[in-house]
Design a protein around this motif. Sequence first.
Motif, PDB file in Angstrom:
ATOM      1  N   ARG A 173     -14.439  39.120  53.822  1.00  0.00           N
ATOM      2  CA  ARG A 173     -13.336  39.457  53.661  1.00  0.00           C
ATOM      3  C   ARG A 173     -12.675  38.899  52.320  1.00  0.00           C
ATOM      4  NH1 ARG A 173      -7.967  38.291  54.531  1.00  0.00           N
ATOM      5  NH2 ARG A 173      -6.481  39.738  55.469  1.00  0.00           N
ATOM      6  N   ALA A 174     -12.417  37.602  52.474  1.00  0.00           N
ATOM      7  CA  ALA A 174     -11.653  36.791  51.357  1.00  0.00           C
ATOM      8  C   ALA A 174     -12.601  37.032  49.935  1.00  0.00           C
ATOM      9  CB  ALA A 174     -11.889  35.155  51.707  1.00  0.00           C
ATOM     10  N   TYR A 175     -13.756  37.170  50.068  1.00  0.00           N
ATOM     11  CA  TYR A 175     -14.629  37.352  48.932  1.00  0.00           C
ATOM     12  C   TYR A 175     -14.400  38.571  48.471  1.00  0.00           C
ATOM     13  CZ  TYR A 175     -18.533  36.503  45.692  1.00  0.00           C
ATOM     14  OH  TYR A 175     -19.271  36.257  44.633  1.00  0.00           O
ATOM     15  N   LEU A 176     -14.373  39.603  49.178  1.00  0.00           N
ATOM     16  CA  LEU A 176     -13.988  41.062  48.754  1.00  0.00           C
ATOM     17  C   LEU A 176     -12.512  41.091  48.185  1.00  0.00           C
ATOM     18  CD1 LEU A 176     -15.565  43.116  51.468  1.00  0.00           C
ATOM     19  CD2 LEU A 176     -16.075  43.457  49.030  1.00  0.00           C
ATOM     20  N   VAL A 177     -11.554  40.613  48.672  1.00  0.00           N
ATOM     21  CA  VAL A 177     -10.122  40.443  48.076  1.00  0.00           C
ATOM     22  C   VAL A 177     -10.049  39.711  46.901  1.00  0.00           C
ATOM     23  CG1 VAL A 177      -7.845  39.447  48.610  1.00  0.00           C
ATOM     24  CG2 VAL A 177      -9.002  40.540  50.647  1.00  0.00           C
ATOM     25  N   ARG A 178     -10.935  38.672  46.743  1.00  0.00           N
ATOM     26  CA  ARG A 178     -11.178  37.943  45.365  1.00  0.00           C
ATOM     27  C   ARG A 178     -11.376  38.895  44.574  1.00  0.00           C
ATOM     28  NH1 ARG A 178     -15.289  33.247  45.843  1.00  0.00           N
ATOM     29  NH2 ARG A 178     -13.843  32.959  47.738  1.00  0.00           N
ATOM     30  N   ILE A 179     -12.682  39.809  44.483  1.00  0.00           N
ATOM     31  CA  ILE A 179     -12.984  40.555  43.380  1.00  0.00           C
ATOM     32  C   ILE A 179     -12.137  41.725  43.164  1.00  0.00           C
ATOM     33  CG2 ILE A 179     -14.728  42.423  43.139  1.00  0.00           C
ATOM     34  CD1 ILE A 179     -16.667  40.744  44.905  1.00  0.00           C
ATOM     35  N   THR A 180     -11.544  42.177  44.309  1.00  0.00           N
ATOM     36  CA  THR A 180     -10.382  43.354  44.100  1.00  0.00           C
ATOM     37  C   THR A 180      -9.361  42.858  43.308  1.00  0.00           C
ATOM     38  OG1 THR A 180     -11.214  44.374  46.119  1.00  0.00           O
ATOM     39  CG2 THR A 180      -8.684  44.771  45.362  1.00  0.00           C
ATOM     40  N   THR A 181      -8.819  41.455  43.424  1.00  0.00           N
ATOM     41  CA  THR A 181      -7.620  40.864  42.703  1.00  0.00           C
ATOM     42  C   THR A 181      -8.041  40.942  41.334  1.00  0.00           C
ATOM     43  OG1 THR A 181      -6.721  39.730  44.876  1.00  0.00           O
ATOM     44  CG2 THR A 181      -6.191  39.098  42.611  1.00  0.00           C
ATOM     45  N   ARG A 182      -9.196  40.090  40.966  1.00  0.00           N
ATOM     46  CA  ARG A 182      -9.533  40.150  39.744  1.00  0.00           C
ATOM     47  C   ARG A 182      -9.643  41.477  38.830  1.00  0.00           C
ATOM     48  NH1 ARG A 182     -14.685  35.900  40.985  1.00  0.00           N
ATOM     49  NH2 ARG A 182     -13.488  33.824  41.041  1.00  0.00           N
ATOM     50  N   GLN A 183     -10.149  42.431  39.674  1.00  0.00           N
ATOM     51  CA  GLN A 183     -10.341  43.768  38.787  1.00  0.00           C
ATOM     52  C   GLN A 183      -8.937  44.322  38.905  1.00  0.00           C
ATOM     53  OE1 GLN A 183     -13.070  44.616  37.596  1.00  0.00           O
ATOM     54  NE2 GLN A 183     -13.694  42.761  38.359  1.00  0.00           N
ATOM     55  N   SER A 184      -8.222  44.021  39.832  1.00  0.00           N
ATOM     56  CA  SER A 184      -6.604  44.645  39.618  1.00  0.00           C
ATOM     57  C   SER A 184      -5.689  44.055  38.489  1.00  0.00           C
ATOM     58  CB  SER A 184      -5.959  44.264  41.013  1.00  0.00           C
ATOM     59  OG  SER A 184      -6.557  45.291  42.138  1.00  0.00           O
ATOM     60  N   LEU A 185      -6.170  42.758  38.501  1.00  0.00           N
ATOM     61  CA  LEU A 185      -5.400  41.942  37.349  1.00  0.00           C
ATOM     62  C   LEU A 185      -5.975  42.473  35.702  1.00  0.00           C
ATOM     63  CD1 LEU A 185      -5.354  38.149  38.394  1.00  0.00           C
ATOM     64  CD2 LEU A 185      -3.299  39.746  37.448  1.00  0.00           C
ATOM     65  N   ASN A 186      -7.083  42.794  35.832  1.00  0.00           N
ATOM     66  CA  ASN A 186      -7.852  43.275  34.364  1.00  0.00           C
ATOM     67  C   ASN A 186      -6.983  44.521  34.329  1.00  0.00           C
ATOM     68  OD1 ASN A 186      -9.425  41.160  34.217  1.00  0.00           O
ATOM     69  ND2 ASN A 186     -11.032  41.983  35.065  1.00  0.00           N
ATOM     70  N   ARG A 187      -7.057  45.195  35.200  1.00  0.00           N
ATOM     71  CA  ARG A 187      -6.415  46.874  35.274  1.00  0.00           C
ATOM     72  C   ARG A 187      -4.955  46.862  35.063  1.00  0.00           C
ATOM     73  NH1 ARG A 187      -8.246  51.996  35.693  1.00  0.00           N
ATOM     74  NH2 ARG A 187     -10.415  51.046  35.957  1.00  0.00           N
ATOM     75  N   LEU A 188      -4.193  45.792  35.522  1.00  0.00           N
ATOM     76  CA  LEU A 188      -2.743  45.795  35.215  1.00  0.00           C
ATOM     77  C   LEU A 188      -2.381  45.213  33.882  1.00  0.00           C
ATOM     78  CD1 LEU A 188      -0.009  45.817  36.830  1.00  0.00           C
ATOM     79  CD2 LEU A 188      -0.147  43.576  37.600  1.00  0.00           C
ATOM     80  N   ARG A 189      -3.296  44.447  33.389  1.00  0.00           N
ATOM     81  CA  ARG A 189      -2.787  44.019  31.938  1.00  0.00           C
ATOM     82  C   ARG A 189      -3.071  45.242  31.127  1.00  0.00           C
ATOM     83  NH1 ARG A 189      -5.853  38.971  33.713  1.00  0.00           N
ATOM     84  NH2 ARG A 189      -4.476  37.595  34.408  1.00  0.00           N
ATOM     85  N   THR A 190      -3.940  46.138  31.222  1.00  0.00           N
ATOM     86  CA  THR A 190      -4.118  47.350  30.448  1.00  0.00           C
ATOM     87  C   THR A 190      -3.058  48.292  30.686  1.00  0.00           C
ATOM     88  OG1 THR A 190      -6.481  46.859  30.674  1.00  0.00           O
ATOM     89  CG2 THR A 190      -5.875  49.143  29.875  1.00  0.00           C
ATOM     90  N   MET A 191      -2.645  48.564  31.994  1.00  0.00           N
ATOM     91  CA  MET A 191      -1.586  49.266  32.413  1.00  0.00           C
ATOM     92  C   MET A 191      -0.333  48.879  31.594  1.00  0.00           C
ATOM     93  SD  MET A 191      -2.707  49.916  36.456  1.00  0.00           S
ATOM     94  CE  MET A 191      -0.913  50.873  36.829  1.00  0.00           C
ATOM     95  N   LYS A 192       0.016  47.641  31.733  1.00  0.00           N
ATOM     96  CA  LYS A 192       1.182  47.244  31.075  1.00  0.00           C
ATOM     97  C   LYS A 192       1.451  47.701  29.750  1.00  0.00           C
ATOM     98  CE  LYS A 192       3.281  44.352  34.120  1.00  0.00           C
ATOM     99  NZ  LYS A 192       4.568  44.359  34.534  1.00  0.00           N
ATOM    100  N   ARG A 193       0.220  47.668  28.877  1.00  0.00           N
ATOM    101  CA  ARG A 193       0.378  48.343  27.767  1.00  0.00           C
ATOM    102  C   ARG A 193       0.486  49.774  27.551  1.00  0.00           C
ATOM    103  NH1 ARG A 193      -3.893  44.338  27.188  1.00  0.00           N
ATOM    104  NH2 ARG A 193      -5.511  45.908  27.220  1.00  0.00           N
ATOM    105  N   ARG A 194      -0.213  50.533  28.475  1.00  0.00           N
ATOM    106  CA  ARG A 194       0.055  51.914  28.711  1.00  0.00           C
ATOM    107  C   ARG A 194       1.399  52.274  28.942  1.00  0.00           C
ATOM    108  NH1 ARG A 194      -4.400  53.511  32.779  1.00  0.00           N
ATOM    109  NH2 ARG A 194      -2.710  53.545  34.323  1.00  0.00           N
ATOM    110  N   ARG A 195       1.973  51.645  29.768  1.00  0.00           N
ATOM    111  CA  ARG A 195       3.185  51.964  30.403  1.00  0.00           C
ATOM    112  C   ARG A 195       4.383  51.961  29.355  1.00  0.00           C
ATOM    113  NH1 ARG A 195       3.269  48.942  36.155  1.00  0.00           N
ATOM    114  NH2 ARG A 195       1.425  50.057  37.088  1.00  0.00           N
ATOM    115  N   GLU A 196       4.086  50.816  28.191  1.00  0.00           N
ATOM    116  CA  GLU A 196       4.877  50.946  27.119  1.00  0.00           C
ATOM    117  C   GLU A 196       5.159  52.117  26.315  1.00  0.00           C
ATOM    118  OE1 GLU A 196       3.558  47.536  24.753  1.00  0.00           O
ATOM    119  OE2 GLU A 196       4.025  46.038  26.173  1.00  0.00           O
ATOM    120  N   ALA A 197       4.222  53.022  26.520  1.00  0.00           N
ATOM    121  CA  ALA A 197       4.182  54.181  25.664  1.00  0.00           C
ATOM    122  C   ALA A 197       4.771  55.505  26.651  1.00  0.00           C
ATOM    123  CB  ALA A 197       2.799  54.538  25.116  1.00  0.00           C
ATOM    124  N   TYR A 198       5.073  55.079  28.122  1.00  0.00           N
ATOM    125  CA  TYR A 198       5.409  56.036  28.985  1.00  0.00           C
ATOM    126  C   TYR A 198       6.874  56.715  28.745  1.00  0.00           C
ATOM    127  CZ  TYR A 198       5.281  57.981  33.864  1.00  0.00           C
ATOM    128  OH  TYR A 198       5.225  58.737  34.927  1.00  0.00           O
TER     129      TYR A 198
END
Length: 298
Positions: A57-82
Amino acid sequence: MSDHATDPATEAFVAHRNLLFTVAYEVLGSAADAEDVLQETWLRWVEVDLAQVRDQRAYLVRITTRQSLNRLRTMKRRREAYVGPWLPEPLLTTPDVAEDVELAESLSMAMMLVLERLSPTERAVFVLREVFEVSYDDIAEAVGKSPAAVRQIAHRARRHVDARRPRRVVSPSETRAVLESFQRALETGDPQGLLDILAPEVVLVSDGGGVKRAALRPVIGAEKVVRFYLGTSGKTGGTITCDPTVVNGNPALLVRLDGEFDGIMAIHVEDARITGLYYVRNPEKLNRVASETSLTLR
């Protein structure tokens, strides 16, 4: 995945899938992006040597968090043009979500907009610690920081959230009662009825994403909000009808214009009056209100 039901990696992923989706959605505010994160998590999970994993469980949450962080940084840039204000993607949720007060509060539109004010790392740390009660050591592994640094980030994020979060949690029954009054006034086009249920400092945030008509900035003040709503219905010449629903674990309205589905209206209530209105009209964000989404803290 159903063809490999006996595969241990698949069994573990399926067992924790609702939790992983909830983590990703809390961090991202987007169901579509959360689903993409789960796919990325799965691709990395199947490459893991399970014999070396102490806590799946902890390992899966760790992977999910890392991938979410990567995507959130991309989304922040995308939202600037929203175009116009950005609101989270609403989810039609199962009854058990509304019964879990802590989960429902964390998923509310009001709270998720507060989380938008945090940096990506602050948001991930806050969500993991305050919502999912993950240990500082495990959060440190997930975000690539030392446990001491994570404690500082958590303290800073909590201070920022506490300064902006709702003063108190309102019961679902109280919210429903206020929502019913708002619905009646909205459907009948009653300006005084709307003024009676809206707090003087009410804020309306409408999200059309440049696709549907919406205010390009938040509308502040009861009289301005009433003019916005009655002006919108007047310009379209349409009839507004609403159906009560539960979105993100909280009472909300499914709004129709001349019988056609138009959007989702969520509210925030304080002292028996509406202080926040969140209207999602962007069609790209309305794909998860036709069927229930299962969310969980465990």
